[in-house]
Enzyme design. Sequence first.
Site, mmCIF file in Angstrom:
data_model
loop_
_atom_site.group_PDB
_atom_site.id
_atom_site.type_symbol
_atom_site.label_atom_id
_atom_site.label_comp_id
_atom_site.label_asym_id
_atom_site.label_seq_id
_atom_site.Cartn_x
_atom_site.Cartn_y
_atom_site.Cartn_z
ATOM 1 C CG HIS A 97 48.786 17.133 -7.519
ATOM 2 N ND1 HIS A 97 49.174 16.285 -6.513
ATOM 3 C CD2 HIS A 97 48.299 18.260 -6.898
ATOM 4 C CE1 HIS A 97 48.934 16.850 -5.338
ATOM 5 N NE2 HIS A 97 48.407 18.039 -5.551
ATOM 6 C CB ALA A 101 46.530 13.589 1.471
ATOM 7 C CG HIS A 111 43.865 15.965 -4.138
ATOM 8 N ND1 HIS A 111 43.823 17.276 -4.580
ATOM 9 C CD2 HIS A 111 44.825 15.349 -4.887
ATOM 10 C CE1 HIS A 111 44.705 17.444 -5.552
ATOM 11 N NE2 HIS A 111 45.326 16.296 -5.751
ATOM 12 C CB SER A 112 46.947 17.771 -2.624
ATOM 13 O OG SER A 112 48.100 18.565 -2.773
ATOM 14 C CG MET A 113 46.751 21.418 2.633
ATOM 15 S SD MET A 113 46.183 23.142 2.589
ATOM 16 C CE MET A 113 44.386 22.877 2.620
#
Length: 293
Positions: free
Chosen positions: A265, A105, A101-103
């Site tokens: 998010h 990713a 997820h997010s960072m």
Amino acid sequence: MREVESLNLAHGRLAALAWGDVDAPVWLALHGWLDNAESFSRLAPLLVERLGIRIVAIDFPGHGRSQPRAEGGDYPIWEYTLDVLDALDALGLDSAPLLAHSMGAAVSCLVAAAMPERVARLVLIDGLGTLTTEVDDTAKQLRMGLIQRRRSRSSVPRYPDEATAIAARVAGGVTPIDADTAAPLVRRNLDTEDDGRVRLRSDARLLRPSLVRFTTEQMLSLLGNIEAPVLLIEGEQGILAERAYAQRARDAIARLTRVMLPGGHHLHLEANAVDAVAEAIFADSDETTKRNA
């Protein structure tokens, strides 16, 4: 299915949570900036039960229950790639799918580009590639980073209780998040002090701007080197959508499947969105199985 387990990897440097049977195939899960392994606490049980896998979610250094970087150290995005490789080694995995997820990713994209033999598959949740700085802004970025590093380190936030800490995360989050979604993330990131107050465990150095970043061209080149199949699940109110960089990043990846779902998010942790995220992963897993049959 076994209850969630607490693990310590890489000689105790990395804390982790694990769901699923110890003998099942392992997926490594990577959380976002200022989050922790609890990011997957709602999604992981669904995937474990349906896919028959084991999910190990690490806390990146400076996050959750993991140790911070050593004094004088820092948190550039590429340093986290070593933590991923250390976790894979500690788990005895030559290669594994990365659920990120997010960072997380962003980090998983770097690992997949540079070390394709270690990544079997990428399942990315509202994140693709890293933050970038254009070439002409290199000096500006370096200046911001240097100024912050010359300042005294901020004190760790303290709160009278857990509820106040959760409210602070909701009010001050970089992306919108509600209290129900934030609660598991905040709980794992708190220590209780002798006076009953709670303090955040997050390393204050995480808030400092990077000295340097990849340029857009470098990042797109890295994405173009990803060989693994990629499932990208985006929230309709997430951070990617139709932004120009996101479109270019998606186009750079050869084997990408994109799914847009209602949610923000943190849609994989949102109570009203997590089931749809799981279903998207199930569908992609079924297609992968058919292709490999």
